[in-house]
Design an enzyme around this catalytic site. Structure first.
Site, PDB file in Angstrom:
ATOM      1  N   ASP A 141     -93.212  25.849 -54.461  1.00  0.00           N
ATOM      2  CA  ASP A 141     -91.294  26.736 -53.869  1.00  0.00           C
ATOM      3  C   ASP A 141     -91.394  25.464 -55.689  1.00  0.00           C
ATOM      4  O   ASP A 141     -90.151  25.361 -56.034  1.00  0.00           O
ATOM      5  CB  ASP A 141     -91.514  24.831 -53.362  1.00  0.00           C
ATOM      6  N   LYS A 144     -91.061  30.238 -60.040  1.00  0.00           N
ATOM      7  CA  LYS A 144     -91.557  31.858 -59.263  1.00  0.00           C
ATOM      8  C   LYS A 144     -92.827  32.538 -59.685  1.00  0.00           C
ATOM      9  O   LYS A 144     -93.741  32.935 -59.894  1.00  0.00           O
ATOM     10  CB  LYS A 144     -90.567  32.852 -58.578  1.00  0.00           C
ATOM     11  N   ASP A 169     -92.838  30.109 -50.190  1.00  0.00           N
ATOM     12  CA  ASP A 169     -91.586  29.544 -50.238  1.00  0.00           C
ATOM     13  C   ASP A 169     -91.064  30.743 -51.194  1.00  0.00           C
ATOM     14  O   ASP A 169     -91.631  31.317 -51.952  1.00  0.00           O
ATOM     15  CB  ASP A 169     -90.654  28.668 -50.627  1.00  0.00           C
ATOM     16  N   ASN A 170     -89.269  31.604 -51.319  1.00  0.00           N
ATOM     17  CA  ASN A 170     -89.184  32.415 -52.058  1.00  0.00           C
ATOM     18  C   ASN A 170     -89.670  33.915 -52.015  1.00  0.00           C
ATOM     19  O   ASN A 170     -89.830  34.006 -53.011  1.00  0.00           O
ATOM     20  CB  ASN A 170     -88.859  31.615 -53.637  1.00  0.00           C
ATOM     21  N   GLU A 199     -81.953  30.084 -47.552  1.00  0.00           N
ATOM     22  CA  GLU A 199     -81.322  28.393 -47.362  1.00  0.00           C
ATOM     23  C   GLU A 199     -79.758  28.830 -47.403  1.00  0.00           C
ATOM     24  O   GLU A 199     -79.124  29.164 -48.460  1.00  0.00           O
ATOM     25  CB  GLU A 199     -82.403  27.405 -47.815  1.00  0.00           C
TER      26      GLU A 199
HETATM   27  O1  LIG Z   1     -86.065  25.392 -61.298  1.00  0.00           O
HETATM   28  C1  LIG Z   1     -86.481  24.508 -62.557  1.00  0.00           C
HETATM   29  C2  LIG Z   1     -87.975  24.809 -61.802  1.00  0.00           C
HETATM   30  S1  LIG Z   1     -88.472  24.355 -60.697  1.00  0.00           S
HETATM   31  C3  LIG Z   1     -87.797  25.419 -59.149  1.00  0.00           C
HETATM   32  C4  LIG Z   1     -88.048  26.531 -58.611  1.00  0.00           C
HETATM   33  N1  LIG Z   1     -87.614  26.880 -58.012  1.00  0.00           N
HETATM   34  C5  LIG Z   1     -86.096  27.952 -57.966  1.00  0.00           C
HETATM   35  O2  LIG Z   1     -86.339  28.150 -58.999  1.00  0.00           O
HETATM   36  C6  LIG Z   1     -85.690  27.995 -56.384  1.00  0.00           C
HETATM   37  C7  LIG Z   1     -84.581  28.867 -56.328  1.00  0.00           C
HETATM   38  C8  LIG Z   1     -83.483  29.430 -55.237  1.00  0.00           C
HETATM   39  C9  LIG Z   1     -83.246  30.036 -55.714  1.00  0.00           C
HETATM   40  C10 LIG Z   1     -81.881  29.822 -56.920  1.00  0.00           C
HETATM   41  C11 LIG Z   1     -80.516  30.952 -57.131  1.00  0.00           C
HETATM   42  C12 LIG Z   1     -81.116  31.866 -56.364  1.00  0.00           C
HETATM   43  F1  LIG Z   1     -78.911  33.231 -56.382  1.00  0.00           F
HETATM   44  C13 LIG Z   1     -81.477  32.684 -55.462  1.00  0.00           C
HETATM   45  C14 LIG Z   1     -82.129  31.663 -54.654  1.00  0.00           C
HETATM   46  C15 LIG Z   1     -84.035  29.017 -54.333  1.00  0.00           C
HETATM   47  C16 LIG Z   1     -85.024  28.171 -54.229  1.00  0.00           C
HETATM   48  O3  LIG Z   1     -86.019  27.972 -52.595  1.00  0.00           O
HETATM   49  C17 LIG Z   1     -85.906  27.866 -55.707  1.00  0.00           C
HETATM   50  O4  LIG Z   1     -87.330  27.183 -54.915  1.00  0.00           O
HETATM   51  C18 LIG Z   1     -86.837  23.684 -62.750  1.00  0.00           C
HETATM   52  C19 LIG Z   1     -87.864  23.380 -63.486  1.00  0.00           C
HETATM   53  C20 LIG Z   1     -87.749  22.268 -65.013  1.00  0.00           C
HETATM   54  C21 LIG Z   1     -86.505  22.445 -65.526  1.00  0.00           C
HETATM   55  O5  LIG Z   1     -85.910  21.330 -66.795  1.00  0.00           O
HETATM   56  C22 LIG Z   1     -85.626  23.277 -65.168  1.00  0.00           C
HETATM   57  O6  LIG Z   1     -84.057  22.877 -66.112  1.00  0.00           O
HETATM   58  C23 LIG Z   1     -85.427  23.504 -64.149  1.00  0.00           C
HETATM   59 MG   LIG Z   2     -87.624  27.323 -52.628  1.00  0.00          MG
END
Ligand SMILES: O=C(CSCCNC(=O)c1cc(-c2ccc(F)cc2)cc(O)c1O)c1ccc(O)c(O)c1
Ligand SMILES: [Mg+2]
Length: 214
Positions: A141, A144, A169-170, A199
């Site tokens: 998760d 991606k 997930d996703n 979600e």
């Molecule tokens: O965000 C991260 C990467 S880890 C989270 C990954 N998960 C997702 O991106 C994720 C995204 C969505 C989603 C978002 C927008 C939409 F319009 C639709 C769906 C849904 C999920 O269930 C997810 O798990 C990160 C890490 C380190 C850093 O320093 C930083 O700034 C950011």
């Molecule tokens: Mg997710």
């Protein structure tokens, strides 16, 4: 300055959930994310599918890639038998700091080891650093575009055994096309798609369950 979304999630947990009660932590986060502010937790609908996969498997050794605020960490850890262990990797230090407090509020810190850093740095060190032979269950998760390379890395590091279950997930939204193509066409996996929704929304999303065949 304005609080962050993870900080607001933690406040909701501390205000509305009961210490030591994982279900109340899950319900508090879901209510807030459905009625106040969306957040990228696996959520209640896909979370129920996650629960059924974990309950059926009864895993001893679990790896989670991508902790965020610890919502799925709590969902998984609350179902683990005594002595089972969950290692969860989070790259973002701010997310990790919140997740530690959410996991502690749920009373699950003894089952969970939260590790800060990049998955590609920590996966090769699982055996020598954590004394892990192989994982029984992996929940993907995190970023991606890391699902596929990290899955290949886990294979190469000998962290998967015949029957290890990967749950991603996703796979529709945001989507992981290269990972899906790999697990669905590789002779080393038997893959199943669980259709669901992103979600707290009506958008399509789903979980892909892939069993490593060795
Ligand atoms: O965000 C991260 C990467 S880890 C989270 C990954 N998960 C997702 O991106 C994720 C995204 C969505 C989603 C978002 C927008 C939409 F319009 C639709 C769906 C849904 C999920 O269930 C997810 O798990 C990160 C890490 C380190 C850093 O320093 C930083 O700034 C950011
Ligand atoms: Mg997710």
């Amino acid at each position: 300055t304005r609080s962050t979304r993870p900080q607001r999630l933690l406040k909701v947990v501390q205000k509305h959930a009961t210490r030591g009660d994982p279900q109340s932590v899950i319900s508090a986060i879901d209510h807030f994310c459905r009625h106040s502010e969306w957040a990228m937790n696996v959520g209640d609908e896909k979370g129920s599918i996650l629960d059924s996969v974990v309950s059926e498997l009864n895993p001893e050794k679990v790896l989670e890639l991508g902790t965020y605020c610890g919502y799925s960490t709590v969902r998984i850890a609350r179902l683990l038998p005594p002595g089972a262990r969950l290692i969860t990797l989070e790259f973002n230090a701010d997310y990790a700091a919140i997740a530690r407090q959410v996991i502690a509020w749920a009373g699950l810190e003894d089952k969970v080891q939260l590790v800060e850093g990049a998955s590609e740095d920590w996966i090769p060190r699982m055996k020598e650093h954590f004394g892990i032979e192989t994982f029984d269950f992996v929940f993907l998760d995190h970023w991606k575009d890391r699902y596929l390379p990290d899955t290949k890395l886990m294979e190469d590091c000998g962290l998967l055994r015949k029957g290890t279950v990967l749950l991603a997930d996703n796979v529709i939204c945001p989507g992981v096309p290269d990972y899906l193509e790999y697990v669905r066409n590789s002779l080393s996996y038997k893959s199943y798609y669980f259709k669901s929704h992103l979600e707290y929304t009506k958008a399509e999303d789903g979980l892909e369950k892939s069993v490593f065949l060795g």
